[in-house]
Write a protein that holds these residues in place. Structure first.
Motif, PDB file in Angstrom:
ATOM      1  N   MET A   1       0.858  -1.185   0.000  1.00 37.34           N
ATOM      2  CA  MET A   1       0.000   0.000   0.000  1.00 37.34           C
ATOM      3  C   MET A   1       0.896   1.238   0.000  1.00 37.34           C
ATOM      4  O   MET A   1       1.757   1.381   0.866  1.00 37.34           O
ATOM      5  N   VAL A   2       0.699   2.084  -1.013  1.00 39.51           N
ATOM      6  CA  VAL A   2       1.503   3.296  -1.141  1.00 39.51           C
ATOM      7  C   VAL A   2       0.593   4.473  -1.475  1.00 39.51           C
ATOM      8  O   VAL A   2      -0.544   4.303  -1.906  1.00 39.51           O
ATOM      9  N   GLN A   3       1.132   5.668  -1.275  1.00 38.87           N
ATOM     10  CA  GLN A   3       0.401   6.874  -1.641  1.00 38.87           C
ATOM     11  C   GLN A   3       0.478   7.057  -3.149  1.00 38.87           C
ATOM     12  O   GLN A   3       1.548   6.921  -3.742  1.00 38.87           O
ATOM     13  N   THR A   4      -0.676   7.357  -3.736  1.00 42.91           N
ATOM     14  CA  THR A   4      -0.726   7.558  -5.185  1.00 42.91           C
ATOM     15  C   THR A   4      -1.513   8.817  -5.518  1.00 42.91           C
ATOM     16  O   THR A   4      -2.245   9.350  -4.690  1.00 42.91           O
ATOM     17  N   VAL A   5      -1.328   9.242  -6.756  1.00 39.18           N
ATOM     18  CA  VAL A   5      -1.990  10.440  -7.282  1.00 39.18           C
ATOM     19  C   VAL A   5      -2.611  10.070  -8.623  1.00 39.18           C
ATOM     20  O   VAL A   5      -2.004   9.354  -9.414  1.00 39.18           O
ATOM     21  N   ASN A   6      -3.797  10.555  -8.881  1.00 38.50           N
ATOM     22  CA  ASN A   6      -4.427  10.344 -10.164  1.00 38.50           C
ATOM     23  C   ASN A   6      -3.682  11.181 -11.209  1.00 38.50           C
ATOM     24  O   ASN A   6      -3.553  12.397 -11.068  1.00 38.50           O
ATOM     25  N   ALA A   7      -3.212  10.537 -12.265  1.00 41.62           N
ATOM     26  CA  ALA A   7      -2.399  11.218 -13.279  1.00 41.62           C
ATOM     27  C   ALA A   7      -3.189  12.297 -14.019  1.00 41.62           C
ATOM     28  O   ALA A   7      -2.633  13.336 -14.384  1.00 41.62           O
ATOM     29  N   ARG A   8      -4.484  12.066 -14.224  1.00 37.59           N
ATOM     30  CA  ARG A   8      -5.303  13.076 -14.914  1.00 37.59           C
ATOM     31  C   ARG A   8      -5.375  14.369 -14.093  1.00 37.59           C
ATOM     32  O   ARG A   8      -5.321  15.468 -14.629  1.00 37.59           O
ATOM     33  N   HIS A   9      -5.504  14.207 -12.767  1.00 36.99           N
ATOM     34  CA  HIS A   9      -5.546  15.395 -11.912  1.00 36.99           C
ATOM     35  C   HIS A   9      -4.200  16.117 -11.923  1.00 36.99           C
ATOM     36  O   HIS A   9      -4.158  17.350 -11.928  1.00 36.99           O
ATOM     37  N   LEU A  10      -3.116  15.346 -11.908  1.00 40.07           N
ATOM     38  CA  LEU A  10      -1.785  15.949 -11.964  1.00 40.07           C
ATOM     39  C   LEU A  10      -1.633  16.725 -13.274  1.00 40.07           C
ATOM     40  O   LEU A  10      -1.184  17.875 -13.273  1.00 40.07           O
TER      41      LEU A  10
ATOM     42  N   LYS B   1      -3.895  18.024 -15.192  1.00 43.67           N
ATOM     43  CA  LYS B   1      -4.729  19.226 -15.171  1.00 43.67           C
ATOM     44  C   LYS B   1      -4.099  20.320 -14.297  1.00 43.67           C
ATOM     45  O   LYS B   1      -4.034  21.485 -14.700  1.00 43.67           O
ATOM     46  N   ASN B   2      -3.631  19.935 -13.103  1.00 40.76           N
ATOM     47  CA  ASN B   2      -3.059  20.913 -12.178  1.00 40.76           C
ATOM     48  C   ASN B   2      -1.725  21.472 -12.670  1.00 40.76           C
ATOM     49  O   ASN B   2      -1.365  22.593 -12.322  1.00 40.76           O
ATOM     50  N   LEU B   3      -0.995  20.683 -13.424  1.00 41.24           N
ATOM     51  CA  LEU B   3       0.263  21.176 -13.993  1.00 41.24           C
ATOM     52  C   LEU B   3       0.005  22.175 -15.129  1.00 41.24           C
ATOM     53  O   LEU B   3       0.901  22.942 -15.502  1.00 41.24           O
ATOM     54  N   GLY B   4      -1.196  22.150 -15.687  1.00 43.44           N
ATOM     55  CA  GLY B   4      -1.530  23.072 -16.777  1.00 43.44           C
ATOM     56  C   GLY B   4      -0.869  22.678 -18.088  1.00 43.44           C
ATOM     57  O   GLY B   4      -0.595  23.540 -18.927  1.00 43.44           O
ATOM     58  N   VAL B   5      -0.644  21.382 -18.268  1.00 45.77           N
ATOM     59  CA  VAL B   5      -0.005  20.893 -19.496  1.00 45.77           C
ATOM     60  C   VAL B   5      -0.979  21.102 -20.664  1.00 45.77           C
ATOM     61  O   VAL B   5      -2.175  20.833 -20.547  1.00 45.77           O
ATOM     62  N   LYS B   6      -0.447  21.586 -21.782  1.00 42.33           N
ATOM     63  CA  LYS B   6      -1.291  21.910 -22.936  1.00 42.33           C
ATOM     64  C   LYS B   6      -1.615  20.685 -23.804  1.00 42.33           C
ATOM     65  O   LYS B   6      -2.635  20.654 -24.468  1.00 42.33           O
ATOM     66  N   SER B   7      -0.745  19.687 -23.825  1.00 41.49           N
ATOM     67  CA  SER B   7      -0.982  18.514 -24.677  1.00 41.49           C
ATOM     68  C   SER B   7      -2.077  17.631 -24.091  1.00 41.49           C
ATOM     69  O   SER B   7      -2.402  17.720 -22.911  1.00 41.49           O
ATOM     70  N   ARG B   8      -2.658  16.763 -24.962  1.00 43.25           N
ATOM     71  CA  ARG B   8      -3.690  15.826 -24.520  1.00 43.25           C
ATOM     72  C   ARG B   8      -3.127  14.895 -23.447  1.00 43.25           C
ATOM     73  O   ARG B   8      -1.960  14.513 -23.489  1.00 43.25           O
ATOM     74  N   PHE B   9      -3.985  14.531 -22.512  1.00 41.28           N
ATOM     75  CA  PHE B   9      -3.548  13.693 -21.401  1.00 41.28           C
ATOM     76  C   PHE B   9      -2.913  12.391 -21.885  1.00 41.28           C
ATOM     77  O   PHE B   9      -1.809  12.036 -21.450  1.00 41.28           O
ATOM     78  N   ASN B  10      -3.609  11.650 -22.768  1.00 43.01           N
ATOM     79  CA  ASN B  10      -3.101  10.341 -23.218  1.00 43.01           C
ATOM     80  C   ASN B  10      -1.722  10.460 -23.865  1.00 43.01           C
ATOM     81  O   ASN B  10      -0.849   9.619 -23.641  1.00 43.01           O
TER      82      ASN B  10
ATOM     83  N   THR C   1       8.196  24.209 -14.711  1.00 45.46           N
ATOM     84  CA  THR C   1       7.361  25.393 -14.574  1.00 45.46           C
ATOM     85  C   THR C   1       7.225  25.712 -13.088  1.00 45.46           C
ATOM     86  O   THR C   1       7.487  24.862 -12.231  1.00 45.46           O
ATOM     87  N   GLU C   2       6.797  26.922 -12.788  1.00 45.88           N
ATOM     88  CA  GLU C   2       6.575  27.297 -11.388  1.00 45.88           C
ATOM     89  C   GLU C   2       5.482  26.427 -10.779  1.00 45.88           C
ATOM     90  O   GLU C   2       5.583  25.998  -9.645  1.00 45.88           O
ATOM     91  N   LYS C   3       4.444  26.140 -11.547  1.00 45.01           N
ATOM     92  CA  LYS C   3       3.356  25.282 -11.066  1.00 45.01           C
ATOM     93  C   LYS C   3       3.891  23.880 -10.755  1.00 45.01           C
ATOM     94  O   LYS C   3       3.521  23.287  -9.741  1.00 45.01           O
ATOM     95  N   GLY C   4       4.778  23.380 -11.591  1.00 45.71           N
ATOM     96  CA  GLY C   4       5.393  22.072 -11.361  1.00 45.71           C
ATOM     97  C   GLY C   4       6.199  22.044 -10.067  1.00 45.71           C
ATOM     98  O   GLY C   4       6.146  21.084  -9.292  1.00 45.71           O
ATOM     99  N   ARG C   5       6.964  23.126  -9.836  1.00 49.57           N
ATOM    100  CA  ARG C   5       7.752  23.212  -8.584  1.00 49.57           C
ATOM    101  C   ARG C   5       6.839  23.284  -7.363  1.00 49.57           C
ATOM    102  O   ARG C   5       7.106  22.664  -6.343  1.00 49.57           O
TER     103      ARG C   5
END
Length: 171
Positions: free
Chosen positions: A13-22, A24-33, A89-93
């Protein structure tokens, strides 16, 4: 910021993050997939080590009965930190620092719980010793007191027993 959850990765059992949320929050312009597949390949992330893939099948109600599958990626916190960092990016940091702070708070909580558990175990051992000593004293003392107390009880019983003066009448 980004919801952190627990998931099983490689029997742990480990801590995980949903990649789609990451994404979106990073503000990446390319499609998620496109973004996630490129990052996995580019940085050599390994499925069931760095992330798990969850496939959800959705049945649409069209004439042909089309089916659609969506893939959700649940990233370990280490992978999510690295992806946030490589966006440069600053958001990434900010997101990377957020993940580091979350890990720190979790570790602090684990340490605190461990200390509380240790104190509770010491208290339990102390109480077991006290109860054991009390049982020993009662057992030893009870052997000596029992005959004395029984004699007093019998004496009280004799004193409290009603005695009525009966005269026998013989006719």
């Amino acid at each position: 910021m980004i919801n952190i959850q627990q998931n099983k990765v490689k029997d742990e059992m480990v801590q995980t993050v949903n990649a789609r949320h990451l994404h979106k929050n990073l503000g990446v312009k390319s499609r998620f997939n496109d973004w996630i597949k490129i990052r996995i390949h580019e940085y050599g992330f390994i499925q069931n080590v760095d992330y798990i893939l969850v496939t959800e099948k959705i049945v649409t109600k069209t004439r042909g009965g089309n089916r659609k599958a969506t893939n959700d990626y649940h990233l370990t916190l280490d992978m999510a930190k690295e992806l946030a960092m490589v966006e440069k990016t600053e958001k990434g940091r900010q997101i990377r620092r957020y993940f580091i702070e979350c890990e720190k708070r979790l570790n602090d909580d684990i340490l605190s719980i461990g200390m509380q558990l240790e104190r509770a175990l010491l208290e339990k051992e102390h109480l077991e010793r006290v109860l054991s000593n009390a049982g020993y004293v009662l057992n030893k003392g009870g052997r000596h007191l029992k005959p004395i107390l029984l004699a007093k009880i019998n004496k009280l019983q004799d004193e409290l027993q009603p005695s009525l003066p009966f005269k026998e009448h013989i006719r």
